[in-house]
Design a protein around this motif. Sequence first.
Motif: not given
Length: 292
Positions: A70-78, A84-96, A275-281
């Motif tokens: 109850p009350g949960a908002l949908s926030f799925s990665w897809d 993106d403009e380079k043809g890279v799939q699954f790129s997150s939206f720009p921060p802003q 701390e670890a790092i995520n290679y987002k691309g």
Amino acid sequence: MIAMTRWNTVLVRNTLALFLLLAAIFFASPSVAPAADLGVIEAGALRSTPTKWVILDARPKSAWEAGHIPGALSFSWDNYTRTDEKGVQFSSFPPQELARILAGLGIDEKTPLVIYGDADKSWGGEGYDIWLFSWLGHKGPIRLLGGGIQAWNSLNLPLVKGEEKATAAKARYLVDLKPRYLISTEDIQQHRGTFTLVDVRSTLEWLKGRIPGAVHIPWDDFYTGKERRPLPAAELKKLLTKHGVDTSRPVVYYCTGGVRSGYAWMAHQLSGLSEAINYKGSWAAWEKRSGR
């Protein structure tokens, strides 16, 4: 002989300088950039304090519509990634752009968040969401619901189907990016020997192609049990050691588009390791790299 000795000295100094530079990038001083406030909350505790948190459901929207906390908002990665403009799939939206979306949901950078999924259907999306907020510089507490929707259901707690009436007022989300949680394709290419790469894709994906020098640990090894909880710290350390991962060096996780590796990153962070790092691309970006 003297010239050779001087050349070796310069080489050592340059190597040390490069290592210190990478350390500054990957492990910024906590006094300058404090770590995200990450942790786990159990279903019973969430049930008793629901108004304290904004709850985000990281599963596909169809699963959210079929039944959510109850009350949960949908926030799925897809819903907030694209090619993106380079043809890279699954790129997150720009921060802003993400900031505007979050503000529209009534979330600001200090909002206490609980994020849940089911690991399996969400492909680790709850971990990706936690990584995303950490990268955005979220200042409020971020909690993973321990055991996800399975733990909620095991207590026979209520679910809501379909859309709920929005009650949150619009907010303003201020981004304060934390570069140490992310690495670029260029840095992977240029500084590959200074960190350990862990490929968390399936064995079939791994066999079809991988980044040279990477260690393979399938992402579903990072959770355990019927509730698909992240591996406890001792078990995670044992898993990494078994595969020869030196956790005293920076560890970079990747998959196809940063989602499953986001889950591995989350498990790593919750374990108390460095701390670890995520290679987002991830592999989608690696295949599009320049100078192939």
